[in-house]
Scaffold this active site. Structure first.
Site, PDB file in Angstrom:
ATOM      1  CE1 TYR A  29      39.762  37.481  45.848  1.00 37.69           C
ATOM      2  CE2 TYR A  29      37.394  37.465  46.907  1.00 37.69           C
ATOM      3  CZ  TYR A  29      38.665  36.774  46.975  1.00 37.69           C
ATOM      4  OH  TYR A  29      39.081  35.530  46.921  1.00 37.69           O
ATOM      5  CG  ASP A  38      32.011  38.095  40.514  1.00 38.95           C
ATOM      6  OD1 ASP A  38      30.749  37.036  40.633  1.00 38.95           O
ATOM      7  OD2 ASP A  38      32.805  38.046  40.849  1.00 38.95           O
ATOM      8  CE  LYS A  74      30.257  36.451  48.717  1.00 41.72           C
ATOM      9  NZ  LYS A  74      31.132  36.618  49.920  1.00 41.72           N
TER      10      LYS A  74
HETATM   11  N1  HOZ Z   1      36.338  36.551  50.321  1.00 41.30           N
HETATM   12  C1  HOZ Z   1      35.059  36.531  51.522  1.00 41.30           C
HETATM   13  C2  HOZ Z   1      34.415  38.488  51.538  1.00 41.30           C
HETATM   14  N2  HOZ Z   1      34.468  38.886  50.064  1.00 41.30           N
HETATM   15  C3  HOZ Z   1      35.503  36.252  52.498  1.00 41.30           C
HETATM   16  C4  HOZ Z   1      34.803  35.095  52.838  1.00 41.30           C
HETATM   17  C5  HOZ Z   1      35.270  34.092  54.082  1.00 41.30           C
HETATM   18  O1  HOZ Z   1      36.116  34.130  54.798  1.00 41.30           O
HETATM   19  O2  HOZ Z   1      34.400  33.889  54.407  1.00 41.30           O
END
Ligand code: HOZ
Length: 431
Positions: free
Chosen positions: A145, A241, A269
């Site tokens: 992802y 990534d 992050k």
């Molecule tokens: N896409 C995020 C985890 N892989 C989740 C982000 C969120 O819901 O804060």
């Protein structure tokens, strides 16, 4: 039994204003029982919900909070920054300061651009790769992802894998999806075949070197080396990534573990310490293609925002090898305890951890790609997740996500968590 009554009411109300009651889908707890906790505060390794329940937190805002919640230096630095104004739309020395720190930790970022999210970082890196190579096709791996931009939603993990058929991406124009080629993760023959057929059309390969959006699945060294070799030979770019694995799989990122230098890297992050930051960067000659030095457009009103830069600087300033040793030791203790607890209860499980990232699959394994993850018992996962909540443990509410460790998690937290796993295995039978 813990009561979640106030969270239930808050969710009912938020659902009238936001689709699914949330601003990012996995938060909705839909696939594990549909009632998210509304959080009132965090402190160190713990979070508190609006019903007054307290949990040991392993979600940590989905990774950023490597120093735990409300770290005192981060809070003090942010308070000072906010008093000087929240945004100027003009350069500050904070951007250069954060860039220098990032480069000292991940040297392959010879130049970089700050953005406001991981999605923006990967989206911009893809455009840069296309502009630099004058090619349109990109390659990604099934279950990886890279945020929710159009080109990258094809066969994606995380919330897409949690809620949708990953082969469908409604809203993504077919013409765009056509240029995204996908291969199973860790499939060396598959990627070789793809390059044999399309090598000279491929702008870039983007990969999570340690996949974290289908649970934790490390790329094999041979797989990642193959990607490096194939892209170099074909004149394509290799993008790591590391939005999730950066500062998490290891202090110097997954690229330091495999000793592979990608052409471009995306970060997010941890790099913002809990504020909205993403970064894309890499080889100078490629980054020089970005406007105003070069022709590939990139911009953002809040890119390099002074509060976001402060969150990142304050966090990276506090990271060092000793802290990593402590966090990795705790992660080892925890994952060993989980494996032992499952074995004692005859529950088939595969537990993966790299650095400060960890996850478990109710699946005897091996788990090396998305197809393997899909063999996991997601119904048991949902029951188990709810059982852990009742024991005061807050983990990722999806089989297709990762849990994290922070510097604030204590031995006591780990012991309590292992005891909770045992208690839930006692209560909830598999099958
Ligand atoms: N896409 C995020 C985890 N892989 C989740 C982000 C969120 O819901 O804060």
């Amino acid at each position: 039994m813990l009561s979640f009554e106030k969270s239930k009411q808050a969710f009912k109300e938020s659902s009238q204003y936001m689709p699914g009651g949330v601003n990012s889908p996995v938060r909705a707890f839909k696939n594990v029982g549909g009632n998210p906790l509304f959080i009132s505060k965090g402190a160190g390794s713990h979070i508190f919900d609006i019903d007054g329940n307290e949990f040991i937190d392993y979600v940590l805002s989905w990774g950023p909070l490597i120093l735990g919640h409300a770290d005192s230096k981060v809070v003090t630095d942010l308070q000072a920054a906010v008093a000087r104004g929240t945004s100027y739309g003009a350069p500050t020395v904070l951007e250069t300061e954060l860039a220098k720190k990032i480069q000292a930790i991940v040297p392959s970022l010879e130049m970089m651009r700050m953005v406001s999210s991981g999605t923006e970082a990967t989206m911009s890196a893809i455009r840069l790769a296309r502009g630099y190579t004058h090619r349109d096709k990109i390659v990604k791996f099934v279950g990886n992802y890279h945020g929710h931009s159009d080109s990258l939603l094809v066969d994606a993990g995380s919330g897409v894998a949690t809620f949708n058929d990953i082969h469908e991406a409604p809203g993504v124009p077919e013409d765009l999806a056509y240029d995204t080629l996908t291969v199973p993760y860790n499939d060396i023959e598959g990627i070789k075949d793809l390059f044999a057929a399309h090598g000279d059309e491929i702008a870039c390969v983007i990969v999570e070197p340690i996949a974290g959006n289908m649970g934790v699945i490390p790329g094999t060294a041979d797989f990642l080396k193959t990607l490096r070799n194939l892209t170099t030979q074909a004149g394509s770019l290799l993008i790591f990534d590391e939005v999730m694995s950066g500062f998490r799989a290891a202090f110097h990122g997954a690229q330091s573990i495999y000793e592979i230098t990608p052409d471009l890297t995306t970060l997010g992050k941890v790099v913002g310490g809990g504020l909205p930051v993403g970064v894309f960067g890499g080889r100078k000659e490629i980054m020089k293609f970005i406007t105003p030095d070069g022709p590939v457009y990139h911009a953002g009103t809040l890119s390099g925002n002074p509060l976001a830069m402060t969150g990142g600087i304050s966090t990276l300033d506090q990271l060092d090898d000793a802290l990593y040793t402590q966090m990795v030791t705790r992660t080892d203790q925890l994952t060993t305890g989980i494996k032992d607890a499952a074995a004692a209860h005859n529950v088939p499980i595969t537990v993966h951890h790299v650095g400060t990232m960890w996850s478990y699959f109710f699946n005897p394994g091996p788990v090396n790609n998305f197809e393997d993850v899909q063999k996991s018992d997601v119904d048991y996962f949902a029951k188990f997740f709810k059982g852990l909540l009742q024991e005061g443990i807050y983990t990722a509410p999806s089989q297709f996500e990762t849990n994290f460790m922070s510097s604030k998690h204590t031995e006591e937290d780990i012991d309590q968590t292992i005891a909770a796993f045992n208690a839930v295995f006692d209560k909830i039978e598999v099958g």
